[in-house]
Motif scaffolding. Structure first.
Motif, PDB file in Angstrom:
ATOM      1  N   GLU A  69     -25.126 -42.025  49.423  1.00 23.21           N
ATOM      2  CA  GLU A  69     -26.183 -42.176  50.242  1.00 23.21           C
ATOM      3  C   GLU A  69     -27.660 -42.769  49.488  1.00 23.21           C
ATOM      4  O   GLU A  69     -27.759 -43.570  50.051  1.00 23.21           O
ATOM      5  CB  GLU A  69     -27.339 -40.411  49.642  1.00 23.21           C
ATOM      6  CG  GLU A  69     -27.733 -40.186  50.683  1.00 23.21           C
ATOM      7  CD  GLU A  69     -27.676 -40.104  52.040  1.00 23.21           C
ATOM      8  OE1 GLU A  69     -29.027 -39.845  52.700  1.00 23.21           O
ATOM      9  OE2 GLU A  69     -26.488 -39.917  52.226  1.00 23.21           O
TER      10      GLU A  69
ATOM     11  N   SER B  10     -13.490 -29.209  38.366  1.00 25.81           N
ATOM     12  CA  SER B  10     -14.860 -29.075  38.391  1.00 25.81           C
ATOM     13  C   SER B  10     -15.738 -31.196  38.461  1.00 25.81           C
ATOM     14  O   SER B  10     -16.333 -31.347  38.750  1.00 25.81           O
ATOM     15  CB  SER B  10     -15.472 -28.568  36.605  1.00 25.81           C
ATOM     16  OG  SER B  10     -17.086 -28.793  36.971  1.00 25.81           O
TER      17      SER B  10
ATOM     18  N   THR C 232     -14.475 -32.882  41.265  1.00 22.78           N
ATOM     19  CA  THR C 232     -16.170 -32.611  42.430  1.00 22.78           C
ATOM     20  C   THR C 232     -17.114 -33.024  41.773  1.00 22.78           C
ATOM     21  O   THR C 232     -18.028 -33.586  43.078  1.00 22.78           O
ATOM     22  CB  THR C 232     -16.101 -30.651  42.630  1.00 22.78           C
ATOM     23  OG1 THR C 232     -14.818 -30.497  42.450  1.00 22.78           O
ATOM     24  CG2 THR C 232     -17.242 -30.619  43.259  1.00 22.78           C
ATOM     25  N   ASN C 233     -17.849 -32.635  40.521  1.00 28.21           N
ATOM     26  CA  ASN C 233     -18.744 -33.551  40.487  1.00 28.21           C
ATOM     27  C   ASN C 233     -18.707 -35.617  40.878  1.00 28.21           C
ATOM     28  O   ASN C 233     -20.122 -36.283  40.601  1.00 28.21           O
ATOM     29  CB  ASN C 233     -19.248 -33.448  38.404  1.00 28.21           C
ATOM     30  CG  ASN C 233     -20.303 -33.506  38.003  1.00 28.21           C
ATOM     31  OD1 ASN C 233     -21.410 -33.028  38.725  1.00 28.21           O
ATOM     32  ND2 ASN C 233     -20.780 -34.779  37.281  1.00 28.21           N
TER      33      ASN C 233
ATOM     34  N   GLU D  36     -20.929 -27.764  37.929  1.00 27.85           N
ATOM     35  CA  GLU D  36     -21.556 -29.544  36.832  1.00 27.85           C
ATOM     36  C   GLU D  36     -20.280 -28.307  35.638  1.00 27.85           C
ATOM     37  O   GLU D  36     -19.987 -27.475  35.767  1.00 27.85           O
ATOM     38  CB  GLU D  36     -22.496 -29.248  36.120  1.00 27.85           C
ATOM     39  CG  GLU D  36     -23.664 -29.461  37.537  1.00 27.85           C
ATOM     40  CD  GLU D  36     -23.664 -30.926  38.341  1.00 27.85           C
ATOM     41  OE1 GLU D  36     -22.940 -32.170  37.546  1.00 27.85           O
ATOM     42  OE2 GLU D  36     -23.845 -30.889  39.417  1.00 27.85           O
TER      43      GLU D  36
ATOM     44  N   GLN E 286     -18.367 -25.779  42.997  1.00 26.83           N
ATOM     45  CA  GLN E 286     -20.112 -25.751  43.253  1.00 26.83           C
ATOM     46  C   GLN E 286     -20.493 -25.750  42.312  1.00 26.83           C
ATOM     47  O   GLN E 286     -22.086 -26.447  42.123  1.00 26.83           O
ATOM     48  CB  GLN E 286     -19.944 -24.036  43.101  1.00 26.83           C
ATOM     49  CG  GLN E 286     -19.581 -22.975  44.757  1.00 26.83           C
ATOM     50  CD  GLN E 286     -19.573 -24.082  45.969  1.00 26.83           C
ATOM     51  OE1 GLN E 286     -20.447 -24.708  46.636  1.00 26.83           O
ATOM     52  NE2 GLN E 286     -17.763 -24.317  46.928  1.00 26.83           N
TER      53      GLN E 286
ATOM     54  N   LYS F  43     -19.373 -35.507  43.884  1.00 24.83           N
ATOM     55  CA  LYS F  43     -20.386 -35.303  44.502  1.00 24.83           C
ATOM     56  C   LYS F  43     -21.591 -36.410  43.722  1.00 24.83           C
ATOM     57  O   LYS F  43     -22.761 -37.153  44.522  1.00 24.83           O
ATOM     58  CB  LYS F  43     -21.247 -34.500  43.767  1.00 24.83           C
ATOM     59  CG  LYS F  43     -20.637 -32.691  44.159  1.00 24.83           C
ATOM     60  CD  LYS F  43     -21.384 -32.055  43.856  1.00 24.83           C
ATOM     61  CE  LYS F  43     -21.092 -30.832  44.096  1.00 24.83           C
ATOM     62  NZ  LYS F  43     -21.504 -29.240  42.704  1.00 24.83           N
ATOM     63  N   HIS F  44     -21.630 -37.153  42.861  1.00 26.34           N
ATOM     64  CA  HIS F  44     -22.276 -39.031  42.050  1.00 26.34           C
ATOM     65  C   HIS F  44     -21.367 -39.478  43.117  1.00 26.34           C
ATOM     66  O   HIS F  44     -22.503 -40.276  43.404  1.00 26.34           O
ATOM     67  CB  HIS F  44     -21.551 -38.625  40.606  1.00 26.34           C
ATOM     68  CG  HIS F  44     -22.278 -39.685  39.979  1.00 26.34           C
ATOM     69  ND1 HIS F  44     -23.486 -39.743  39.748  1.00 26.34           N
ATOM     70  CD2 HIS F  44     -21.156 -40.662  39.574  1.00 26.34           C
ATOM     71  CE1 HIS F  44     -23.828 -41.048  39.176  1.00 26.34           C
ATOM     72  NE2 HIS F  44     -22.452 -41.904  39.181  1.00 26.34           N
TER      73      HIS F  44
ATOM     74  N   ASN G 273     -20.905 -40.022  46.298  1.00 28.05           N
ATOM     75  CA  ASN G 273     -21.957 -39.015  47.841  1.00 28.05           C
ATOM     76  C   ASN G 273     -22.562 -40.313  47.073  1.00 28.05           C
ATOM     77  O   ASN G 273     -24.063 -40.381  48.566  1.00 28.05           O
ATOM     78  CB  ASN G 273     -21.850 -37.835  47.984  1.00 28.05           C
ATOM     79  CG  ASN G 273     -20.011 -37.710  48.639  1.00 28.05           C
ATOM     80  OD1 ASN G 273     -19.724 -38.376  49.015  1.00 28.05           O
ATOM     81  ND2 ASN G 273     -19.660 -36.564  48.796  1.00 28.05           N
ATOM     82  N   LEU G 274     -23.944 -38.858  45.822  1.00 30.68           N
ATOM     83  CA  LEU G 274     -24.813 -39.266  45.721  1.00 30.68           C
ATOM     84  C   LEU G 274     -25.503 -40.964  45.880  1.00 30.68           C
ATOM     85  O   LEU G 274     -26.497 -41.625  46.289  1.00 30.68           O
ATOM     86  CB  LEU G 274     -25.488 -38.266  44.765  1.00 30.68           C
ATOM     87  CG  LEU G 274     -26.827 -39.281  43.870  1.00 30.68           C
ATOM     88  CD1 LEU G 274     -27.909 -39.066  45.292  1.00 30.68           C
ATOM     89  CD2 LEU G 274     -27.065 -38.340  42.545  1.00 30.68           C
TER      90      LEU G 274
END
Length: 663
Positions: free
Chosen positions: A298, A284, A287-288, A231, A229, A291-292, A294-295
């Motif tokens: 997007e 971590s 996942t980070n 950073e 969840q 997320k990066h 995916n960002l």
């Protein structure tokens, strides 16, 4: 103040001080002889962090921090010096390897994190623990029988010290946009995992010894969930507080088990924490990174949508049957159809009928894969006003991205209607230029040649000429000069008209007076050829014209009639009226024209140039002026003629009012 903190001396003092303080804290938690500890030796973490961030010179601070720590713990000067040199050297080794491998202090990838863990666990600490314990054995600070156990304790304790301090220090230093809110969140989360760890260890006292380890392992899923969840910075600081909480609980007796030695509990916790640190940091960072990614995806999608939606070009995807599968919003500015109106419809809905077959062939050519890109120019029909729009197409085969996709083409198209209009204007200008050059090169050359010839003749042989011959030569010079002047005048008027410099000032004018004035100017030419003139115009007819522009037209038409009418011929100028208009005709009994000549009469660059019945020169430019000026006056100019039977030029102009009589 900032310069003081950035100075190397300050950093050296800071690393030495922190090394000493954190070392003392480790010895206080540990069950040890003050030399070797199996709890996290945080000093090693500070030494490696500073060496990575600020260079190998930080080893000096590590050396002095370790030396003071060793001496204050009762180690003799020799052993203290050797241990201090060892730890300072390993800080240099760790920092050098980190930089040589070009790892990032931001630890952005799994490679950076795993490589750092390997440097600590596999390279630095095995060397540190083996060499350090040999030094202690040499100086009789440990027994030979305890050497292996001491090496393992040193290895685990120092490894954890570096594992829980190096990542958060590197990540903290790398932060560029740290805010108070970030600090508050980190503190809040750190206190949360710290409290949870203490509570978990405290409760474990009441769990049966058989299940105690399994109960402590509850820490694993909780921390992994926390790592997924948050950073990496928050996770790494949280791991530091978990470590302090776990070892602190055992060292203070809060969660110590009396049936098991503290040393054994520390060793079990060492193994648990090394596994936990490895798993949590890996999770971590992964996942980070996800997320990066995916960002980025997007943002890329948003940028692509913005490019497609706001591009000035139309973009469409069309299948093999010519059906729109997709079209962007900007395309509606070209053909007027909204995307929802086009999707599902055939491409021929917007294509001009003249290009339907060509558009079907284009789709098949693009799908064949024979050409990577195909460029064409088509005409579309706009929705609503049915206006014709020229477009430039760039077509390619659209890739199949999914198994369910069908063969289709990608079409980019731009509105080039204005470009086509400019091309037409440019063509007309080039034609005008060519005609202008032709007139200058040919039609002006002849009159000037005549003028030069007669003037030379007059200069050389004027004394030999009688009065009649002199009069003839002078008359030819005069006539040629007038013709040249008329040509220049027409050229000037035509040039001004082409540049839109001729202004229109229409008002009610008496038609008969205008015609009579024009005839008076050309009358001498008619008298010389003994041509009879008849004017049949009602004296009350008033037309809406610009008088100067109309007189240019009439002078040209009357002069043209005189030029092509033979000796003793006849010219008539007749006006009849119809509702709202007057029909004015200039009729002659001249040589006339064939059908082909009449077709080219008002086409610029195609005008038929003939000499008059008495050899009068012409350019055909006057008739072009007549047509253009009459159209500016909201009228029309046409011609009727038959070869050998004369010509009739017909002007149709708007009336001011209906006349009462005709003559």
């Amino acid at each position: 103040m900032k310069k003081i903190f950035e100075h190397k001396i300050f950093k050296l003092i800071a690393v030495a001080f922190l090394y000493f303080i954190l070392g003392k804290m480790s010895f206080m938690l540990s069950v040890s002889n003050g030399i070797v500890t199996n709890v996290p030796f945080f000093s090693e973490g500070i030494g490696l962090s500073f060496s990575i961030l600020f260079g190998n010179v930080m080893a000096i601070g590590v050396f002095f921090g370790q030396l003071i720590l060793a001496l204050s713990s009762g180690l003799d000067i020799g052993a203290s010096l050797f241990i201090s040199v060892l730890n300072a050297t390993l800080a240099v080794v760790g920092g050098t390897i980190f930089r040589k491998l070009k790892l990032s202090t931001e630890l952005p990838t799994l490679r950076d994190v795993l490589t750092l863990l390997v440097i600590i666990i596999v390279i630095i600490q095995p060397i540190s623990s083996v060499v350090g314990n040999i030094i202690l054995l040499k100086f009789s600070r440990i027994e030979a029988s305890n050497l292996v156990l001491s090496i393992i304790s040193w290895w685990f304790g120092n490894s954890i010290g570096q594992l829980v301090l190096v990542p958060p220090v590197l990540l903290l230093y790398s932060q560029t946009n740290f805010t108070i809110k970030n600090v508050q969140n980190i503190i809040l989360h750190s206190l949360g995992v710290f409290s949870f760890t203490i509570a978990l260890f405290g409760i474990s006292l009441y769990v049966d010894e058989i299940y105690r380890v399994a109960f402590i392992l509850i820490l694993f899923p909780v921390i992994i969930f926390f790592s997924l969840q948050k950073e990496p910075l928050t996770v790494s600081i949280g791991l530091f507080f978990i470590t302090v909480a776990g070892f602190g609980s055992i060292a203070t007796g809060f969660a110590a088990h009396l049936s098991i030695s503290s040393f054994q509990q520390f060793m079990e916790l060492d193994i648990l924490l090394i596994s936990l640190i490895f798993t949590a940091l890996t999770a971590s960072v992964l996942t980070n990174n996800l997320k990066h990614v995916n960002l980025l995806l997007e943002n890329s999608k948003k940028r692509l949508d913005a490019i497609v939606n706001y591009a000035s070009s139309g973009i469409s995807i069309i299948n093999s049957k010519g059906i729109h599968l997709y079209t962007n919003p900007s395309s509606s500015y070209i053909h007027g159809y909204l995307p929802e109106e086009l999707i599902g419809s055939h491409f021929n809905l917007v294509v001009h009928p003249n290009y339907i077959n060509a558009s079907n062939e284009l789709i098949q050519d693009a799908l064949s894969g024979k050409y990577k890109f195909i460029e064409r120019e088509f005409e579309l029909i706009q929705k609503g006003d049915k206006k014709r729009v020229w477009i430039h197409l760039n077509v390619s085969k659209y890739p199949i991205l999914n198994p369910t996709d069908e063969d289709s083409i990608l079409v980019f198209y731009q509105d080039i209607t204005k470009i086509k209009e400019y091309e037409k204007q440019l063509k007309e200008l080039n034609t005008t230029k060519d005609k202008f050059v032709s007139i200058l090169a040919h039609d002006l050359r002849n009159p000037f040649s005549t003028l030069i010839g007669f003037s030379d003749l007059l200069m050389e042989k004027r004394h030999q000429f009688d009065e009649q011959t002199l009069e003839m030569v002078i008359m030819n010079i005069n006539q040629t000069a007038k013709q040249t002047y008329n040509l220049f005048e027409n050229l000037l008027i035509w040039s001004r008209n082409e540049q839109n410099l001729v202004t229109l000032n229409s008002k009610a004018e008496n038609l008969l007076l205008l015609v009579q004035e024009c005839y008076a100017i050309t009358n001498q030419a008619a008298i010389r050829k003994e041509i009879g003139l008849e004017i049949q115009i009602a004296d009350q007819i008033e037309v809406m014209v610009d008088s100067e522009m109309f007189k240019i037209v009439m002078r040209n038409l009357i002069s043209n009639a005189i030029k092509f009418t033979p000796q003793n011929g006849k010219i008539s100028i007749v006006a009849i009226t119809e509702p709202g208009f007057v029909i004015l005709s200039v009729n002659d009994s001249g040589i006339g024209m064939d059908e082909n000549s009449m077709k080219k009469l008002f086409q610029f660059g195609e005008t038929v140039i003939k000499r008059g019945t008495n050899g009068e020169p012409g350019t055909g430019l006057g008739l072009l002026l007549c047509k253009e000026f009459i159209e500016k006056l909201n009228g029309t100019l046409s011609v009727e003629s038959e070869l050998g039977k004369g010509s009739k030029f017909i002007i149709r102009l708007p009336l001011k009012n209906k006349p009462n009589a005709t003559t």
